[in-house]
Design a protein around this motif. Structure first.
Motif, PDB file in Angstrom:
ATOM      1  N   GLU A  69      -1.608  15.224  -1.500  1.00 40.44           N
ATOM      2  CA  GLU A  69      -0.766  14.330  -2.296  1.00 40.44           C
ATOM      3  C   GLU A  69      -0.824  12.924  -1.698  1.00 40.44           C
ATOM      4  N   ILE A  70      -1.552  12.041  -2.367  1.00 42.50           N
ATOM      5  CA  ILE A  70      -1.641  10.647  -1.950  1.00 42.50           C
ATOM      6  C   ILE A  70      -0.581   9.867  -2.728  1.00 42.50           C
ATOM      7  N   PRO A  71       0.286   9.126  -2.051  1.00 40.26           N
ATOM      8  CA  PRO A  71       1.419   8.481  -2.735  1.00 40.26           C
ATOM      9  C   PRO A  71       0.973   7.424  -3.742  1.00 40.26           C
ATOM     10  N   LEU A  72       1.755   7.263  -4.780  1.00 40.53           N
ATOM     11  CA  LEU A  72       1.511   6.213  -5.759  1.00 40.53           C
ATOM     12  C   LEU A  72       1.624   4.851  -5.080  1.00 40.53           C
ATOM     13  N   GLY A  73       0.848   3.908  -5.572  1.00 42.17           N
ATOM     14  CA  GLY A  73       0.900   2.565  -5.009  1.00 42.17           C
ATOM     15  C   GLY A  73       0.043   2.372  -3.786  1.00 42.17           C
ATOM     16  N   TYR A  74      -0.822   3.338  -3.488  1.00 38.95           N
ATOM     17  CA  TYR A  74      -1.723   3.245  -2.335  1.00 38.95           C
ATOM     18  C   TYR A  74      -3.154   3.526  -2.791  1.00 38.95           C
ATOM     19  N   SER A  75      -4.090   2.772  -2.254  1.00 36.98           N
ATOM     20  CA  SER A  75      -5.477   2.886  -2.679  1.00 36.98           C
ATOM     21  C   SER A  75      -6.405   2.549  -1.525  1.00 36.98           C
ATOM     22  N   PRO A  76      -7.613   3.129  -1.484  1.00 35.44           N
ATOM     23  CA  PRO A  76      -8.602   2.716  -0.486  1.00 35.44           C
ATOM     24  C   PRO A  76      -9.307   1.428  -0.890  1.00 35.44           C
ATOM     25  N   TYR A  77      -9.090   1.014  -2.144  1.00 37.29           N
ATOM     26  CA  TYR A  77      -9.754  -0.192  -2.664  1.00 37.29           C
ATOM     27  C   TYR A  77      -8.916  -1.425  -2.364  1.00 37.29           C
ATOM     28  N   LEU A  78      -9.587  -2.581  -2.303  1.00 32.33           N
ATOM     29  CA  LEU A  78      -8.948  -3.835  -1.905  1.00 32.33           C
ATOM     30  C   LEU A  78      -9.194  -4.909  -2.957  1.00 32.33           C
ATOM     31  N   ASN A  79      -8.373  -5.946  -2.912  1.00 38.65           N
ATOM     32  CA  ASN A  79      -8.569  -7.130  -3.759  1.00 38.65           C
ATOM     33  C   ASN A  79      -8.690  -6.796  -5.242  1.00 38.65           C
TER      34      ASN A  79
END
Length: 397
Positions: free
Chosen positions: A135-145
């Motif tokens: 379960e990866i929390p909403l509002g978090y990503s490995p992507y940037l910019n």
């Protein structure tokens, strides 16, 4: 590093989920992962993300400066490299240690950087495998910019294959024997580019070719995964193949071998960012510091931590013959800030920078992370520990 997210992840962790994540990654490529994967990602807040991006932008500003080419011209003079070097590489990777400053606040410190590709394809799939099993929390990503899966793959395709549909190959020394071969296979699958061993190439009238199933294919663009220093360790037959690339060929490079050296440990002494530990060429130091325990010695022309001397003695320095091929760098103290069921873990984050033609700048797009409980951060130095190894960071959007 975000306590609430860390506690929740650790509490819900199951070994079966971890094993399934690994199985998902190898589903199309059985037994292709030859490095340890960590049981957990890293969770990074917005403030730390901004520190990372600011540090990366400061470093990129030097790489894109007018003086960059002249100041780095000596970085590849020890090795013969091909012609057709572009002014800048299509991609850069930067490794930042996660540290604590004197106020116990998390700060990034540059460890190394390279004008060379990384696990660009693998981390795309790594993210999907984490999300499928944890379960990866909403509002978090490995992507940037502002990047997402679609934008990232589109930009990756553009920098590797170009925009003119030229025949592009991934070129490596014995690619199916490399520890990073999983990334080669995923890149081939995602971008439809063949994987070619250096041993397969041949030249006809300034054109480069390889043969598959009796058909000759002309190579117009090379996605280069060859570490040029590795060529001198190969057989005479393979070194002879490497010499073909020194000819004036009608071929483009992504990235050119020179960029591996120009943007490397060789470049670090020129940086002035607060995120860069004080670094000097060993040949420039007139009087060695008395507190050598606060420094590390690094050979310029090595990779994956090879040859690094952490606990320096005067005898180590006295034994070095080519002082200009080494740097003395202020020691970076990794902070054990990742709480895991088997004890605190240290972390390093690698940012992926792609060249953006419209912005005329390098842009951070994605990342990978490495977790360690030992002195060295690389996966080669944590073979028997758990909750260490290759991972990625989920950053607050």
């Amino acid at each position: 590093m975000i306590a609430a997210l860390r506690d929740k992840y650790n509490a819900s962790f199951k070994e079966t989920k971890y094993q399934q994540m690994k199985a998902d990654l190898e589903k199309d490529f059985p037994n292709a992962i030859e490095f340890r994967l960590a049981e957990t990602p890293i969770f990074i807040d917005a403030a730390t993300k901004q520190k990372l991006l600011k540090a990366g932008d400061e470093i990129c500003s030097f790489i894109t400066s007018a003086d960059f080419a002249a100041q780095t011209e000596q970085s590849f003079q020890h090795v013969l490299t091909p012609p057709n070097e572009a002014a800048l590489p299509e991609c850069i990777v930067m490794d930042f240690a996660i540290c604590n400053d004197e106020t116990n606040t998390i700060v990034p410190k540059l460890i190394e950087l390279q004008g060379f590709p990384s696990l660009f394809g693998f981390e795309y799939l790594h993210d999907k495998a984490f999300r499928q099993n944890f379960e990866i929390p909403l509002g978090y990503s490995p992507y940037l910019n502002g990047y997402n899966e679609k934008l990232y793959l589109s930009h990756l395709r553009n920098i590797i294959k170009g925009d003119q549909n030229k025949h592009t190959v991934l070129l490596e020394l014995y690619p199916h024997e490399q520890k990073t071969k999983i990334d080669f296979y995923i890149t081939q699958q995602l971008l439809d580019i063949p994987i070619v061993c250096l041993s397969e190439i041949f030249v006809v009238a300034s054109e480069l070719f390889y043969k598959r199933e009796g058909i000759d294919y002309k190579i117009e663009r090379i996605y280069n995964r060859i570490i040029w220093d590795e060529l001198i360790k190969q057989s005479e037959a393979l070194q002879a193949k490497g010499k073909l690339l020194l000819e004036k060929l009608n071929v483009e490079w992504v990235t050119h071998p020179n960029h591996f050296y120009r943007i490397s440990k060789f470049t670090i002494p020129y940086f002035t960012s607060n995120a860069v530990p004080h670094t000097q060429f060993l040949s420039d130091i007139k009087v060695m510091p008395d507190d050598l325990e606060n420094y590390v010695l690094k050979p310029l022309f090595s990779f994956a931590g090879q040859g690094v001397i952490i606990d320096i003695t005067p005898a180590d320095i006295a034994a070095i013959k080519n002082l200009e091929h080494w740097i003395l760098q202020e020691k970076v103290i990794y902070a054990p800030v990742i709480e895991t069921p088997t004890g605190p873990t240290k972390a390093e984050i690698r940012l992926f920078y792609f060249w953006d033609d419209q912005k005329q700048a390098f842009v951070a797009t994605m990342n990978l992370a490495r977790l360690s409980k030992g002195k060295m951060i690389g996966v080669n130095y944590n073979k028997t520990a758990t909750w260490v190894g290759g991972s990625l960071a989920y950053v607050e959007i």
